[in-house]
Design a protein around this motif. Structure first.
Motif, PDB file in Angstrom:
ATOM      1  N   ASP A   1     -10.893   9.689  58.778  1.00  0.00           N
ATOM      2  CA  ASP A   1      -9.753   9.868  57.887  1.00  0.00           C
ATOM      3  C   ASP A   1      -9.887   9.049  56.610  1.00  0.00           C
ATOM      4  O   ASP A   1      -9.254   9.338  55.613  1.00  0.00           O
ATOM      5  CB  ASP A   1      -8.463   9.468  58.608  1.00  0.00           C
ATOM      6  CG  ASP A   1      -8.156  10.423  59.752  1.00  0.00           C
ATOM      7  OD1 ASP A   1      -8.509  11.600  59.624  1.00  0.00           O
ATOM      8  OD2 ASP A   1      -7.583   9.987  60.755  1.00  0.00           O
TER       9      ASP A   1
ATOM     10  N   THR B   1      -2.564  16.887  50.058  1.00  0.00           N
ATOM     11  CA  THR B   1      -2.310  15.461  50.282  1.00  0.00           C
ATOM     12  C   THR B   1      -2.749  14.620  49.098  1.00  0.00           C
ATOM     13  O   THR B   1      -2.054  13.667  48.711  1.00  0.00           O
ATOM     14  CB  THR B   1      -3.038  14.985  51.552  1.00  0.00           C
ATOM     15  OG1 THR B   1      -2.590  15.766  52.665  1.00  0.00           O
ATOM     16  CG2 THR B   1      -2.766  13.518  51.824  1.00  0.00           C
TER      17      THR B   1
ATOM     18  N   TRP C   1      -5.025   5.177  50.645  1.00  0.00           N
ATOM     19  CA  TRP C   1      -5.101   6.050  51.823  1.00  0.00           C
ATOM     20  C   TRP C   1      -5.662   5.294  53.033  1.00  0.00           C
ATOM     21  O   TRP C   1      -5.235   5.510  54.167  1.00  0.00           O
ATOM     22  CB  TRP C   1      -5.949   7.268  51.508  1.00  0.00           C
ATOM     23  CG  TRP C   1      -6.137   8.188  52.677  1.00  0.00           C
ATOM     24  CD1 TRP C   1      -7.253   8.370  53.422  1.00  0.00           C
ATOM     25  CD2 TRP C   1      -5.141   9.063  53.230  1.00  0.00           C
ATOM     26  NE1 TRP C   1      -7.040   9.288  54.408  1.00  0.00           N
ATOM     27  CE2 TRP C   1      -5.741   9.729  54.316  1.00  0.00           C
ATOM     28  CE3 TRP C   1      -3.816   9.326  52.930  1.00  0.00           C
ATOM     29  CZ2 TRP C   1      -5.063  10.654  55.101  1.00  0.00           C
ATOM     30  CZ3 TRP C   1      -3.137  10.260  53.720  1.00  0.00           C
ATOM     31  CH2 TRP C   1      -3.758  10.911  54.782  1.00  0.00           C
TER      32      TRP C   1
ATOM     33  N   LEU D   1      -2.832   3.487  54.813  1.00  0.00           N
ATOM     34  CA  LEU D   1      -1.731   4.260  55.377  1.00  0.00           C
ATOM     35  C   LEU D   1      -1.997   4.578  56.841  1.00  0.00           C
ATOM     36  O   LEU D   1      -3.137   4.803  57.244  1.00  0.00           O
ATOM     37  CB  LEU D   1      -1.526   5.549  54.593  1.00  0.00           C
ATOM     38  CG  LEU D   1      -1.113   5.405  53.125  1.00  0.00           C
ATOM     39  CD1 LEU D   1      -0.909   6.780  52.497  1.00  0.00           C
ATOM     40  CD2 LEU D   1       0.153   4.565  52.984  1.00  0.00           C
ATOM     41  N   ILE D   2      -0.948   4.592  57.648  1.00  0.00           N
ATOM     42  CA  ILE D   2      -1.073   4.875  59.077  1.00  0.00           C
ATOM     43  C   ILE D   2      -0.037   5.923  59.455  1.00  0.00           C
ATOM     44  O   ILE D   2       0.982   6.100  58.786  1.00  0.00           O
ATOM     45  CB  ILE D   2      -0.860   3.600  59.925  1.00  0.00           C
ATOM     46  CG1 ILE D   2       0.472   2.934  59.588  1.00  0.00           C
ATOM     47  CG2 ILE D   2      -2.012   2.620  59.720  1.00  0.00           C
ATOM     48  CD1 ILE D   2       0.778   1.710  60.419  1.00  0.00           C
ATOM     49  N   ASP D   3      -0.302   6.632  60.537  1.00  0.00           N
ATOM     50  CA  ASP D   3       0.631   7.654  60.987  1.00  0.00           C
ATOM     51  C   ASP D   3       1.727   7.033  61.864  1.00  0.00           C
ATOM     52  O   ASP D   3       1.763   5.824  62.089  1.00  0.00           O
ATOM     53  CB  ASP D   3      -0.101   8.771  61.726  1.00  0.00           C
ATOM     54  CG  ASP D   3      -0.881   8.255  62.935  1.00  0.00           C
ATOM     55  OD1 ASP D   3      -0.642   7.111  63.356  1.00  0.00           O
ATOM     56  OD2 ASP D   3      -1.738   8.993  63.448  1.00  0.00           O
ATOM     57  N   ARG D   4       2.592   7.877  62.366  1.00  0.00           N
ATOM     58  CA  ARG D   4       3.737   7.405  63.138  1.00  0.00           C
ATOM     59  C   ARG D   4       3.315   6.713  64.428  1.00  0.00           C
ATOM     60  O   ARG D   4       3.899   5.713  64.842  1.00  0.00           O
ATOM     61  CB  ARG D   4       4.670   8.579  63.451  1.00  0.00           C
ATOM     62  CG  ARG D   4       5.993   8.186  64.036  1.00  0.00           C
ATOM     63  CD  ARG D   4       6.884   9.404  64.211  1.00  0.00           C
ATOM     64  NE  ARG D   4       6.348  10.331  65.201  1.00  0.00           N
ATOM     65  CZ  ARG D   4       6.912  11.486  65.538  1.00  0.00           C
ATOM     66  NH1 ARG D   4       8.019  11.858  64.909  1.00  0.00           N
ATOM     67  NH2 ARG D   4       6.389  12.276  66.441  1.00  0.00           N
TER      68      ARG D   4
ATOM     69  N   PRO E   1       8.710   6.126  54.669  1.00  0.00           N
ATOM     70  CA  PRO E   1       7.324   6.584  54.608  1.00  0.00           C
ATOM     71  C   PRO E   1       6.794   6.549  53.183  1.00  0.00           C
ATOM     72  O   PRO E   1       7.524   6.840  52.235  1.00  0.00           O
ATOM     73  CB  PRO E   1       7.403   8.019  55.143  1.00  0.00           C
ATOM     74  CG  PRO E   1       8.809   8.447  54.886  1.00  0.00           C
ATOM     75  CD  PRO E   1       9.650   7.207  55.005  1.00  0.00           C
TER      76      PRO E   1
ATOM     77  N   THR F   1       4.230  13.849  60.579  1.00  0.00           N
ATOM     78  CA  THR F   1       3.260  13.859  59.490  1.00  0.00           C
ATOM     79  C   THR F   1       3.537  12.775  58.454  1.00  0.00           C
ATOM     80  O   THR F   1       2.809  12.676  57.473  1.00  0.00           O
ATOM     81  CB  THR F   1       3.235  15.231  58.799  1.00  0.00           C
ATOM     82  OG1 THR F   1       4.520  15.500  58.232  1.00  0.00           O
ATOM     83  CG2 THR F   1       2.880  16.326  59.786  1.00  0.00           C
ATOM     84  N   HIS F   2       4.592  11.978  58.655  1.00  0.00           N
ATOM     85  CA  HIS F   2       4.860  10.863  57.745  1.00  0.00           C
ATOM     86  C   HIS F   2       3.674   9.893  57.769  1.00  0.00           C
ATOM     87  O   HIS F   2       3.036   9.680  58.800  1.00  0.00           O
ATOM     88  CB  HIS F   2       6.119  10.105  58.149  1.00  0.00           C
ATOM     89  CG  HIS F   2       7.394  10.862  57.903  1.00  0.00           C
ATOM     90  ND1 HIS F   2       7.476  11.931  57.040  1.00  0.00           N
ATOM     91  CD2 HIS F   2       8.645  10.693  58.406  1.00  0.00           C
ATOM     92  CE1 HIS F   2       8.705  12.382  57.024  1.00  0.00           C
ATOM     93  NE2 HIS F   2       9.446  11.661  57.845  1.00  0.00           N
ATOM     94  N   ARG F   3       3.422   9.271  56.618  1.00  0.00           N
ATOM     95  CA  ARG F   3       2.421   8.204  56.531  1.00  0.00           C
ATOM     96  C   ARG F   3       3.106   6.938  56.019  1.00  0.00           C
ATOM     97  O   ARG F   3       3.781   6.961  54.989  1.00  0.00           O
ATOM     98  CB  ARG F   3       1.290   8.600  55.573  1.00  0.00           C
ATOM     99  CG  ARG F   3       0.378   9.683  56.108  1.00  0.00           C
ATOM    100  CD  ARG F   3      -0.647   9.100  57.042  1.00  0.00           C
ATOM    101  NE  ARG F   3      -1.506  10.130  57.608  1.00  0.00           N
ATOM    102  CZ  ARG F   3      -2.637   9.886  58.250  1.00  0.00           C
ATOM    103  NH1 ARG F   3      -3.031   8.637  58.421  1.00  0.00           N
ATOM    104  NH2 ARG F   3      -3.365  10.872  58.731  1.00  0.00           N
TER     105      ARG F   3
END
Length: 553
Positions: A324, A357, A390, A393-396, A425, A436-438
């Motif tokens: 990622d 994105t 980027w 950034l991390i996902d939920r 987010p 899908t929030h970061r």
């Protein structure tokens, strides 16, 4: 051949016994007991004890052997093999059940036997062709004229049953090649035999997968491009030589040269065909994808995207197939081939982001104006900024791990976290797609610090506290945290788990005060007036108790 168990015969045990020696597996101890009691074959010991070489090699009958030798079971199991589904575990590392162990042939190190006459567990591991300590070849046959293979039916550690005069301790084995010795030293370090050698590309894998990766990379380097999957025997090399070749490539950071060779082979075989990830590297891509792609080896993922981006267009495959994020060194190398600006499609391809994105993140950073048509190009400096953010950034799910929240309650927690303004987010997903929030990692960690610091200002925990919330309680936590941070709840304590917030407790007198306060109401999404979720816990809080093991933050 093994002795058949007679149901009327009770094993008598052995007259003499000994405790396990360092690095001695359970089946090796049974062979040593055979020699101590002067039995001609290990089968006699099996008959007298009811134990089995086969069972001991698979992790069974440890309790029986410990009872026989007056030892603790942990001492027996410490250096023994245990079967676990399709793998075998030794000293906490997973190895291949069939590939990585020699079941029929017994091997020894003459120098080890001269030091102490007992079997070592690493002699059974097929990926060691030489002793990791003495760097000499392991011997698998007797020294007598017959030179019969050593087996687990023998009665002596230092010779086979084919003679009475041979002594393996008198042999001076051949020394290992430097490349093979270096590779086997790394594997020995993983098992605690020798000092640990750190190789990031291999350390991130289980030992069974690291060995497979070494052989596949070595086969790719030796055999070049091919469509059929390859191992050492397909390129006419021994397994140790193939793995040593790959180990040197990885430690010297020459994997790009291997991919160059494979891609050149593809070009020669397909002069009129354009390259892509699926075809450009032959069988190696399909093996890697079968293993799990980026989840299998982030190292290979980064190497492949670096090489592929220089040789052909990969588009969305980069985001779906590879990691990622992309390292700063790799990004700088990819940007060298471009002038001062790049098109949005090129920037998206290089950073591994899809075409929606990348502009969304650029707008969040103020690099693109919101509400206007997309610009045709973006500067190299701005591309570096987008890639750097980027990476943070991390996902939920990752944010929930930092907060210490249970996975099953993430949806309810984060929905309220966002609605209450506790966490926002950095990039919001579409409506109804909270997963899908970061989030910015720094924001999540700062929130944990802020909540704990607010509680640390209170006096020490008293005995009259009540557990109000733990990590499994659903949507109560965000409201409680909001009340604590805003000062509505004064006497509260937040307990830390291994990560994040484990539980929240408040003083019973504070709970009584809050319960006297009228319940607040709010309007839900359907327009119905209901009691605020923050007030629901009051009705059941008095029924809960503080766990004895709770520790104040």
């Amino acid at each position: 051949m093994t002795f058949k168990k007679d149901p009327t015969f009770e094993p008598l045990g052995l007259p003499l016994w000994a405790a396990p020696s360092p690095e001695e597996p359970a089946h090796g101890l049974l062979l040593r007991l055979t020699q101590i009691n002067c039995y001609p074959s290990v089968q006699y010991s099996m008959r007298e004890t009811g134990l089995s070489i086969y069972a001991l090699r698979h992790g069974w009958q440890f309790e029986d052997l410990a009872r026989l030798t007056r030892s603790d079971v942990s001492n027996i199991a410490r250096d023994s093999f245990r079967k676990l589904d399709d793998v075998v575990v030794i000293r906490g590392e997973k190895i291949g059940k069939m590939r990585d162990r020699d079941y029929n042939v017994r091997r020894v190190c003459p120098s080890c036997l001269r030091e102490s006459l007992h079997h070592r567990f690493f002699w059974d591991l097929s990926f060691f062709t030489h002793c990791p300590r003495h760097k000499i070849k392991l011997i698998d046959h007797c020294t007598c004229e017959l030179a019969q293979p050593l087996t687990w039916r023998d009665g002596r550690l230092h010779r086979g049953n084919c003679c009475r005069t041979g002594d393996l301790r008198t042999i001076h084995g051949d020394t290992a090649q430097p490349d093979v010795a270096a590779m086997e030293a790394y594997l020995a370090g993983r098992l605690g035999i020798c000092p640990r050698i750190r190789v990031a590309a291999l350390d991130e894998l289980d030992l069974v997968d690291a060995i497979d990766l070494l052989e596949r990379v070595g086969a790719l380097d030796a055999g070049g491009y091919a469509k059929n999957w390859r191992l050492a025997k397909k390129v006419n090399l021994t397994q140790s030589a193939t793995r040593a070749r790959a180990y040197r490539i990885i430690t010297e950071d020459r994997f790009q040269e291997v991919l160059d060779k494979a891609h050149a082979g593809f070009r020669r075989a397909n002069p009129n065909r354009s390259g892509n990830l699926s075809a450009g590297y032959g069988w190696f891509y399909h093996w890697y994808n079968y293993q799990g792609g980026k989840n299998f080896s982030p190292y290979l993922a980064e190497q492949i995207v670096r090489h592929a981006s220089r040789n052909f267009y990969v588009g969305r495959e980069v985001a779906e197939f590879n990691s990622d994020t992309i390292s700063a060194d790799t990004l700088a190398e990819l940007l060298e081939n471009h002038e001062n600006s790049l098109s949005l499609s090129e920037a998206s391809r290089i950073t591994g982001l899809n075409h929606s994105t990348f502009p969304k993140l650029a707008r969040a950073l103020g690099l693109m104006e919101a509400g206007r048509a997309r610009p045709r190009s973006i500067s190299k400096a701005d591309v570096s900024v987008v890639a750097a953010i980027w990476a943070r950034l991390i996902d939920r799910e990752a944010a929930g791990d930092i907060l210490g929240l249970a996975r099953g309650s993430l949806h309810g927690h984060f929905k309220l976290f966002v609605r209450l303004g506790l966490l926002m987010p950095f990039i919001a997903g579409p409506p109804g797609m909270g997963k899908t929030h970061r989030f910015l990692r720094d924001d999540i960690e700062a929130f944990c610090v802020r909540a704990r610091r607010r509680c640390e200002q209170q006096q020490g925990r008293q005995e009259d506290t009540v557990l109000i919330f733990d990590r499994h309680f659903g949507p109560t936590g965000p409201h409680l945290l909001q009340a604590i941070l805003s000062g509505d709840i004064v006497d509260a304590w937040i307990d830390r788990g291994q990560t994040g917030i484990r539980s929240i407790s408040i003083r019973r007198s504070e709970l009584v005060r809050l319960r006297k306060t009228p319940a607040r109401e709010e309007t839900n999404s359907s327009g119905v007036t209901v009691v605020a979720p923050f007030d629901h816990w009051r009705m059941r809080a008095h029924q809960l108790t503080v766990p004895a093991q709770a520790v104040a933050c």
